[in-house]
Design a protein around this motif. Structure first.
Motif: not given
Length: 82
Positions: A61-82
């Motif tokens: 919810w936080v990632i989607q509402n702030h539309r940000c990318s998160v770097l976690m160890r070896y993975c990058i998650y980029d959350i965008e609204d469709d």
């Protein structure tokens, strides 16, 4: 556990048409469903499956509402609204 990569070529915008740059992309080991994630997280903590699910839901919810990318160890998650 070793990390596997494939090499893909992307256009080199500095050199122009016809030039490319090699880029390494990691190969995933597979997918995990929510129950798999909860089982692994609960095995190494005192959290219940409900606690893990609530935390992951809040994280998404936080990632989607702030539309940000998160770097976690070896993975990058980029959350965008469709």
């Amino acid at each position: 556990m070793a990390i596997s990569f494939t090499i893909q070529h992307i256009p080199d915008l500095k050199k122009g048409k016809g030039h490319s740059l090699p880029v390494a992309h990691d190969q995933p080991y597979g997918t995990y469903n929510m129950d798999d994630i909860c089982t692994q997280a609960c095995a190494r903590s005192t959290l219940s499956p409900a606690d893990v699910k609530a935390a992951l839901d809040s994280f998404a919810w936080v990632i989607q509402n702030h539309r940000c990318s998160v770097l976690m160890r070896y993975c990058i998650y980029d959350i965008e609204d469709d």
